[in-house]
Motif scaffolding. Structure first.
Motif, PDB file in Angstrom:
ATOM      1  N   ASP A   1      -8.487  20.401  -4.569  1.00 21.41           N
ATOM      2  CA  ASP A   1      -7.775  20.325  -3.305  1.00 21.41           C
ATOM      3  C   ASP A   1      -7.792  18.900  -2.775  1.00 21.41           C
ATOM      4  O   ASP A   1      -8.836  18.244  -2.772  1.00 21.41           O
ATOM      5  N   ARG A   2      -6.634  18.418  -2.322  1.00 24.33           N
ATOM      6  CA  ARG A   2      -6.533  17.043  -1.819  1.00 24.33           C
ATOM      7  C   ARG A   2      -7.542  16.777  -0.711  1.00 24.33           C
ATOM      8  O   ARG A   2      -8.080  15.656  -0.597  1.00 24.33           O
ATOM      9  N   ALA A   3      -7.831  17.760   0.111  1.00 28.64           N
ATOM     10  CA  ALA A   3      -8.759  17.572   1.222  1.00 28.64           C
ATOM     11  C   ALA A   3     -10.170  17.264   0.753  1.00 28.64           C
ATOM     12  O   ALA A   3     -10.971  16.712   1.514  1.00 28.64           O
ATOM     13  N   GLU A   4     -10.495  17.590  -0.485  1.00 29.11           N
ATOM     14  CA  GLU A   4     -11.830  17.330  -1.016  1.00 29.11           C
ATOM     15  C   GLU A   4     -11.960  15.920  -1.593  1.00 29.11           C
ATOM     16  O   GLU A   4     -13.068  15.474  -1.899  1.00 29.11           O
ATOM     17  N   LEU A   5     -10.847  15.228  -1.749  1.00 37.69           N
ATOM     18  CA  LEU A   5     -10.843  13.927  -2.405  1.00 37.69           C
ATOM     19  C   LEU A   5     -10.823  12.791  -1.384  1.00 37.69           C
ATOM     20  O   LEU A   5     -10.269  12.927  -0.293  1.00 37.69           O
ATOM     21  N   PHE A   6     -11.416  11.684  -1.767  1.00 33.81           N
ATOM     22  CA  PHE A   6     -11.400  10.480  -0.942  1.00 33.81           C
ATOM     23  C   PHE A   6     -10.886   9.349  -1.837  1.00 33.81           C
ATOM     24  O   PHE A   6     -11.604   8.864  -2.719  1.00 33.81           O
ATOM     25  N   ILE A   7      -9.627   8.946  -1.613  1.00 32.47           N
ATOM     26  CA  ILE A   7      -8.967   8.007  -2.515  1.00 32.47           C
ATOM     27  C   ILE A   7      -8.772   6.661  -1.822  1.00 32.47           C
ATOM     28  O   ILE A   7      -8.231   6.573  -0.722  1.00 32.47           O
ATOM     29  N   THR A   8      -9.230   5.630  -2.511  1.00 34.04           N
ATOM     30  CA  THR A   8      -9.132   4.254  -2.021  1.00 34.04           C
ATOM     31  C   THR A   8      -8.270   3.431  -2.962  1.00 34.04           C
ATOM     32  O   THR A   8      -8.417   3.520  -4.192  1.00 34.04           O
ATOM     33  N   THR A   9      -7.388   2.607  -2.405  1.00 34.58           N
ATOM     34  CA  THR A   9      -6.772   1.551  -3.187  1.00 34.58           C
ATOM     35  C   THR A   9      -6.704   0.299  -2.330  1.00 34.58           C
ATOM     36  O   THR A   9      -7.093   0.311  -1.153  1.00 34.58           O
ATOM     37  N   LYS A  10      -6.228  -0.796  -2.930  1.00 35.09           N
ATOM     38  CA  LYS A  10      -6.332  -2.094  -2.270  1.00 35.09           C
ATOM     39  C   LYS A  10      -5.020  -2.871  -2.390  1.00 35.09           C
ATOM     40  O   LYS A  10      -4.325  -2.779  -3.409  1.00 35.09           O
ATOM     41  N   LEU A  11      -4.750  -3.642  -1.356  1.00 39.56           N
ATOM     42  CA  LEU A  11      -3.574  -4.512  -1.295  1.00 39.56           C
ATOM     43  C   LEU A  11      -3.916  -5.866  -1.901  1.00 39.56           C
ATOM     44  O   LEU A  11      -4.882  -6.507  -1.490  1.00 39.56           O
ATOM     45  N   TRP A  12      -3.115  -6.313  -2.869  1.00 41.31           N
ATOM     46  CA  TRP A  12      -3.391  -7.594  -3.517  1.00 41.31           C
ATOM     47  C   TRP A  12      -2.805  -8.750  -2.713  1.00 41.31           C
ATOM     48  O   TRP A  12      -1.852  -8.589  -1.949  1.00 41.31           O
ATOM     49  N   VAL A  13      -3.358  -9.946  -2.904  1.00 44.15           N
ATOM     50  CA  VAL A  13      -2.999 -11.112  -2.090  1.00 44.15           C
ATOM     51  C   VAL A  13      -1.535 -11.496  -2.230  1.00 44.15           C
ATOM     52  O   VAL A  13      -0.959 -12.071  -1.295  1.00 44.15           O
ATOM     53  N   ASP A  14      -0.908 -11.218  -3.371  1.00 43.56           N
ATOM     54  CA  ASP A  14       0.499 -11.566  -3.545  1.00 43.56           C
ATOM     55  C   ASP A  14       1.385 -10.820  -2.556  1.00 43.56           C
ATOM     56  O   ASP A  14       2.525 -11.241  -2.304  1.00 43.56           O
ATOM     57  N   ASP A  15       0.891  -9.729  -1.994  1.00 43.43           N
ATOM     58  CA  ASP A  15       1.662  -8.924  -1.051  1.00 43.43           C
ATOM     59  C   ASP A  15       1.178  -9.084   0.382  1.00 43.43           C
ATOM     60  O   ASP A  15       1.525  -8.281   1.250  1.00 43.43           O
ATOM     61  N   TYR A  16       0.369 -10.119   0.643  1.00 38.25           N
ATOM     62  CA  TYR A  16      -0.089 -10.353   2.005  1.00 38.25           C
ATOM     63  C   TYR A  16       1.083 -10.807   2.876  1.00 38.25           C
ATOM     64  O   TYR A  16       1.992 -11.512   2.421  1.00 38.25           O
ATOM     65  N   GLY A  17       1.010 -10.438   4.138  1.00 36.41           N
ATOM     66  CA  GLY A  17       2.111 -10.574   5.068  1.00 36.41           C
ATOM     67  C   GLY A  17       2.395  -9.188   5.634  1.00 36.41           C
ATOM     68  O   GLY A  17       1.966  -8.180   5.066  1.00 36.41           O
ATOM     69  N   TYR A  18       3.080  -9.110   6.751  1.00 39.30           N
ATOM     70  CA  TYR A  18       3.254  -7.823   7.426  1.00 39.30           C
ATOM     71  C   TYR A  18       4.218  -6.906   6.673  1.00 39.30           C
ATOM     72  O   TYR A  18       3.840  -5.811   6.239  1.00 39.30           O
ATOM     73  N   ASP A  19       5.455  -7.328   6.476  1.00 36.72           N
ATOM     74  CA  ASP A  19       6.451  -6.458   5.844  1.00 36.72           C
ATOM     75  C   ASP A  19       6.119  -6.192   4.378  1.00 36.72           C
ATOM     76  O   ASP A  19       6.284  -5.069   3.881  1.00 36.72           O
ATOM     77  N   SER A  20       5.650  -7.217   3.673  1.00 37.07           N
ATOM     78  CA  SER A  20       5.351  -7.045   2.252  1.00 37.07           C
ATOM     79  C   SER A  20       4.199  -6.075   2.037  1.00 37.07           C
ATOM     80  O   SER A  20       4.146  -5.363   1.027  1.00 37.07           O
ATOM     81  N   ALA A  21       3.283  -6.004   2.990  1.00 36.84           N
ATOM     82  CA  ALA A  21       2.168  -5.058   2.870  1.00 36.84           C
ATOM     83  C   ALA A  21       2.668  -3.622   2.902  1.00 36.84           C
ATOM     84  O   ALA A  21       2.164  -2.765   2.162  1.00 36.84           O
ATOM     85  N   PHE A  22       3.655  -3.334   3.737  1.00 45.67           N
ATOM     86  CA  PHE A  22       4.212  -1.984   3.784  1.00 45.67           C
ATOM     87  C   PHE A  22       4.862  -1.607   2.454  1.00 45.67           C
ATOM     88  O   PHE A  22       4.699  -0.491   1.958  1.00 45.67           O
TER      89      PHE A  22
END
Length: 289
Positions: A68-89
């Protein structure tokens, strides 16, 4: 796994498992199987990143697990090439699509970008918006030093829930951990058993904590592996540990650490092993590609 996984509480009251499973350096072809093995052994926190290039394989394992999705805790990370406000989205949406998820439990800035800290701040402001929209349960950073955390806190509104940094007995980062604790930021350890001292091309001359006599003696005393002793040290320091492996036996061993406890003196003995020598390259040297 011989005991129930303890949970830690983030500064927004979100619960996170005390031990997770990392997939850094996992080849995509081996990632799905290793994550499936981790899930079968009781891991519920899975930590990946856009820069690892295996988010899709993690997503495949999650979808095939039947958990069940509620049992999971999923992490990912934004890489520096996509830093900035719009690019992060845009990068966030791309990561979600690869993972096959509608939301994340934790989204981190992967590194500070000292050469363009304004872009770092803008990226974190995008994370704040994602958090406010309910698309992420918690947000945070990785590899931030105290001065960078202080500047980020001064320029943004949401205190990071997590700062994921390199922590192991030979490089325990006491100053950053103290700063994190003071500001209600959970320290999360990548390379918690010192693997970076073994695999990194920059690790020449660094020592392997798994072979330290203090660690091996405690392993013999408690009938545990050196890795289990170190992970138990992490847990007793209040650190969330993210070990990685592609070996089924080690994946199972690394979560089997809740049936024994180190004494306060033993925790101190391990902490005293700190050399102050980083394994691998300094994250502060990272630049955009």
């Amino acid at each position: 796994m011989t005991a129930v996984m303890p949970m830690l509480t983030l500064n927004n009251d979100t619960a996170i498992p005390a031990v997770g499973f990392g997939v850094y350096r996992n080849p995509p072809a081996r990632t799905t199987v290793s994550v499936e093995t981790a899930l079968a052994n009781g891991y519920r926190l899975i930590d990946t990143a856009a820069a690892y290039q295996n988010e899709a394989e993690v997503g495949s394992a999650l979808s095939q697990s039947g958990i069940d999705r509620a049992e999971l805790f999923i992490t990912t990370k934004l890489w520096v090439d996509d830093y900035g406000y719009d690019s992060a989205f845009r990068a966030f949406d791309a990561s979600l699509a690869k993972l096959g998820l509608d939301s994340l439990d934790l989204y981190l800035l992967h590194q500070p970008l000292p050469s363009d800290f304004d872009a770092t701040v803008a990226a974190y402001q995008a994370l704040q918006t994602l958090y406010e929209q309910g698309r992420v349960r918690a947000i945070g950073v990785s590899n931030f030093e105290t001065a960078q955390l202080a500047e980020l806190l001064a320029r943004t509104d949401v205190v990071p829930a997590v700062n994921q940094i390199q922590v192991h007995p030979y490089f325990s980062e006491p100053e950053i951990r103290a700063f994190n604790l003071e500001h209600g930021i959970l320290t999360e350890a990548w390379s918690p058993i010192g693997g970076v001292n073994r695999y990194s091309s920059d690790a020449a001359g660094t020592k392997d904590p798994l072979q330290d006599p203090v660690i091996t003696a405690l392993a013999a005393k408690y009938h545990k592996t050196p890795a289990q002793v170190i992970l138990r040290w992490d847990i007793q320091l209040g650190i969330c540990a993210i070990p990685k492996s592609v070996t089924p036996k080690r994946i199972a061993e690394n979560i089997d650490i809740f049936d024994f406890a180190l004494t306060a003196a033993e925790v101190s003995d391990i902490s005293a092993l700190d050399t102050g020598v980083r394994g691998g390259p300094d994250p502060q040297d990272i630049v955009r590609s």
